[in-house]
Design an enzyme around this catalytic site. Structure first.
Site, PDB file in Angstrom:
ATOM      1  CG  ASN A   9      -1.807   1.144   1.347  1.00 39.16           C
ATOM      2  OD1 ASN A   9      -1.384   2.280   1.179  1.00 39.16           O
ATOM      3  ND2 ASN A   9      -3.066   0.902   1.633  1.00 39.16           N
ATOM      4  CG  HIS A  12       0.779   6.313   4.838  1.00 37.73           C
ATOM      5  ND1 HIS A  12      -0.169   7.300   5.035  1.00 37.73           N
ATOM      6  CD2 HIS A  12       0.235   5.182   5.343  1.00 37.73           C
ATOM      7  CE1 HIS A  12      -1.215   6.795   5.669  1.00 37.73           C
ATOM      8  NE2 HIS A  12      -0.987   5.502   5.857  1.00 37.73           N
ATOM      9  NE  ARG A  20       7.304  21.337   3.556  1.00 38.24           N
ATOM     10  CZ  ARG A  20       8.582  21.622   3.743  1.00 38.24           C
ATOM     11  NH1 ARG A  20       9.373  21.835   2.736  1.00 38.24           N
ATOM     12  NH2 ARG A  20       9.057  21.687   4.966  1.00 38.24           N
ATOM     13  CG  HIS A  45      -8.157   4.131   0.995  1.00 38.64           C
ATOM     14  ND1 HIS A  45      -8.327   3.971   2.343  1.00 38.64           N
ATOM     15  CD2 HIS A  45      -9.373   4.504   0.508  1.00 38.64           C
ATOM     16  CE1 HIS A  45      -9.586   4.229   2.660  1.00 38.64           C
ATOM     17  NE2 HIS A  45     -10.237   4.571   1.555  1.00 38.64           N
ATOM     18  NE  ARG A  47      -9.399   8.385   4.308  1.00 38.51           N
ATOM     19  CZ  ARG A  47      -9.604   7.487   5.274  1.00 38.51           C
ATOM     20  NH1 ARG A  47      -8.825   6.441   5.395  1.00 38.51           N
ATOM     21  NH2 ARG A  47     -10.581   7.652   6.130  1.00 38.51           N
ATOM     22  NE  ARG A  51      -7.678  11.373   5.465  1.00 35.40           N
ATOM     23  CZ  ARG A  51      -8.201  10.816   6.562  1.00 35.40           C
ATOM     24  NH1 ARG A  51      -7.462  10.039   7.327  1.00 35.40           N
ATOM     25  NH2 ARG A  51      -9.448  11.051   6.902  1.00 35.40           N
ATOM     26  CG  HIS A  52      -3.603   8.904   1.573  1.00 38.02           C
ATOM     27  ND1 HIS A  52      -4.428   8.207   0.749  1.00 38.02           N
ATOM     28  CD2 HIS A  52      -3.845   8.471   2.842  1.00 38.02           C
ATOM     29  CE1 HIS A  52      -5.150   7.375   1.497  1.00 38.02           C
ATOM     30  NE2 HIS A  52      -4.840   7.520   2.772  1.00 38.02           N
ATOM     31  CD  GLU A  72      -7.291   0.043   1.234  1.00 40.69           C
ATOM     32  OE1 GLU A  72      -7.699   0.957   1.956  1.00 40.69           O
ATOM     33  OE2 GLU A  72      -6.232  -0.555   1.430  1.00 40.69           O
ATOM     34  CB  THR A 102      -5.696   4.501   9.522  1.00 35.14           C
ATOM     35  OG1 THR A 102      -5.572   3.437   8.582  1.00 35.14           O
ATOM     36  CG2 THR A 102      -5.820   3.908  10.927  1.00 35.14           C
ATOM     37  CB  THR A 103      -9.492   1.771   7.042  1.00 32.34           C
ATOM     38  OG1 THR A 103      -9.028   2.502   5.907  1.00 32.34           O
ATOM     39  CG2 THR A 103     -10.854   1.186   6.749  1.00 32.34           C
ATOM     40  CD  GLU A 153      -7.058  -6.289   2.952  1.00 35.49           C
ATOM     41  OE1 GLU A 153      -7.104  -6.201   1.702  1.00 35.49           O
ATOM     42  OE2 GLU A 153      -6.401  -5.499   3.666  1.00 35.49           O
ATOM     43  CG  HIS A 192      -5.460  -1.646   9.192  1.00 33.36           C
ATOM     44  ND1 HIS A 192      -5.016  -0.992  10.303  1.00 33.36           N
ATOM     45  CD2 HIS A 192      -5.995  -0.695   8.392  1.00 33.36           C
ATOM     46  CE1 HIS A 192      -5.292   0.294  10.198  1.00 33.36           C
ATOM     47  NE2 HIS A 192      -5.886   0.502   9.033  1.00 33.36           N
ATOM     48  N   GLY A 193      -2.001  -2.664   9.883  1.00 30.53           N
ATOM     49  CA  GLY A 193      -1.130  -2.614  11.058  1.00 30.53           C
ATOM     50  C   GLY A 193      -0.069  -3.699  11.098  1.00 30.53           C
ATOM     51  CG  HIS A 215       1.885   3.465   8.918  1.00 30.30           C
ATOM     52  ND1 HIS A 215       2.482   3.157  10.113  1.00 30.30           N
ATOM     53  CD2 HIS A 215       1.895   4.815   8.835  1.00 30.30           C
ATOM     54  CE1 HIS A 215       2.815   4.282  10.729  1.00 30.30           C
ATOM     55  NE2 HIS A 215       2.472   5.291   9.981  1.00 30.30           N
TER      56      HIS A 215
HETATM   57  N1  PXP Z   1      -5.836  -3.106   3.932  1.00 27.86           N
HETATM   58  C1  PXP Z   1      -6.805  -2.166   4.009  1.00 27.86           C
HETATM   59  C2  PXP Z   1      -8.167  -2.525   3.522  1.00 27.86           C
HETATM   60  C3  PXP Z   1      -6.525  -0.865   4.491  1.00 27.86           C
HETATM   61  O1  PXP Z   1      -7.492   0.055   4.566  1.00 27.86           O
HETATM   62  C4  PXP Z   1      -5.197  -0.552   4.849  1.00 27.86           C
HETATM   63  C5  PXP Z   1      -4.842   0.837   5.282  1.00 27.86           C
HETATM   64  O2  PXP Z   1      -5.099   1.727   4.276  1.00 27.86           O
HETATM   65  C6  PXP Z   1      -4.226  -1.563   4.734  1.00 27.86           C
HETATM   66  C7  PXP Z   1      -4.581  -2.836   4.299  1.00 27.86           C
HETATM   67  C8  PXP Z   1      -2.806  -1.318   5.076  1.00 27.86           C
HETATM   68  O3  PXP Z   1      -2.699  -1.005   6.431  1.00 27.86           O
HETATM   69  P1  PXP Z   1      -1.301  -0.464   6.985  1.00 27.86           P
HETATM   70  O4  PXP Z   1      -1.032   0.814   6.272  1.00 27.86           O
HETATM   71  O5  PXP Z   1      -1.566  -0.292   8.452  1.00 27.86           O
HETATM   72  O6  PXP Z   1      -0.286  -1.510   6.677  1.00 27.86           O
END
Ligand code: PXP
Length: 242
Positions: A9, A12, A20, A45, A47, A51-52, A72, A102-103, A153, A192-193, A215
């Site tokens: 992903n 970020h 900037r 993603h 959004r 924002r990104h 996403e 975040t989600t 997922e 996620h995470g 992230h």
């Molecule tokens: N999967 C989904 C559906 C997400 O929304 C995100 C965060 O955007 C991720 C995976 C990745 O999560 P992370 O950035 O915490 O690794």
């Protein structure tokens, strides 16, 4: 055991660029580098508040990327129209709240069935692989299946933040959800995470076919470079499958 795919992903990279307001760092360049470093797909993603990732980023990724793009998106008419315009390889349907960082949670696939159904159907009919980003819960697995989404997922956010016995309990929930989902014919992803450390037990779950990680890998890239951070994750994932 089957190979576990890694979706990187790149949101970020766009977060840093947007700090900037210019063109650098370029998420498109990060996506190409991730592909060369062993990513099996790129996740971005778009959004509602942009924002990104921007609309232009999606346009460019769709044109330039040589590995699958996973878009996403929230289940809104605006996002469905964008997906149907670009036809990415995959769409992951997520919940979105403006104020969240975040989600935060999985989509309520069971409670929102009627609202989600036409959007999921339109994307599936267009040949897009749709996944539902859900909590590891049987109710949402059943609802995703009945919506006609081929993939779920599993949200690993709560697991990744927990510690000790609570983390072990949440890992068991993910294991059970993965086994149940695969048994009813869903393809299972997770994300996620996730980090090098907490990603290992998740990567070892045999039913899981893909991890989506952002992230942590982008953060690690500050210290070791993006290529090295992705290569290390790739090795750890492969080792967990042996
Ligand atoms: N999967 C989904 C559906 C997400 O929304 C995100 C965060 O955007 C991720 C995976 C990745 O999560 P992370 O950035 O915490 O690794």
């Amino acid at each position: 055991m089957n190979k576990l795919r890694l979706g990187v992903n790149i949101d970020h990279v766009a977060t840093i660029r947007n700090a900037r307001g210019g063109a650098f760092p370029d998420p498109g360049r990060a996506a190409m580098l991730a592909a060369d470093a062993g990513a099996d797909g790129i996740t971005a993603h778009l959004r509602e508040d942009r924002r990104h990732i921007s609309d232009r980023d999606i346009e460019r990724l769709r044109l330039e990327l040589y590995i699958p793009l996973n878009l996403e998106m929230a289940a809104t008419e605006e996002m469905a129209a964008i997906a149907l315009k670009h036809i990415p390889h995959a769409c992951c349907i997520v919940t979105e709240k403006r104020e969240e960082r975040t989600t935060e949670g999985g989509i309520d696939a069971a409670g929102q069935h009627n609202r989600l159904a036409p959007i999921v159907r339109a994307l599936v009919d267009a040949g897009i692989r749709v996944s539902m980003f859900i909590e590891p819960d049987k109710r949402h697995l059943d609802a995703s299946k009945s919506l006609g989404a081929p993939v779920v997922e599993l949200h690993t956010g709560a697991y990744s933040e927990a510690r000790g016995a609570e983390q072990e309990r949440l890992l068991e929930k993910i294991r059970e959800a993965a086994a149940y989902g695969a048994a009813v014919g869903l393809e299972i992803h997770a994300g996620h995470g996730l980090t090098y450390e907490n990603g290992k037990p998740i990567a070892a779950i045999p039913e899981i076919r893909e991890l989506n990680i952002g992230h942590y890998l982008i953060g690690e890239a500050i210290f070791v470079g993006l290529e090295a951070s992705i290569r290390r994750m790739r090795v750890l994932m492969d080792e967990a499958r042996i």
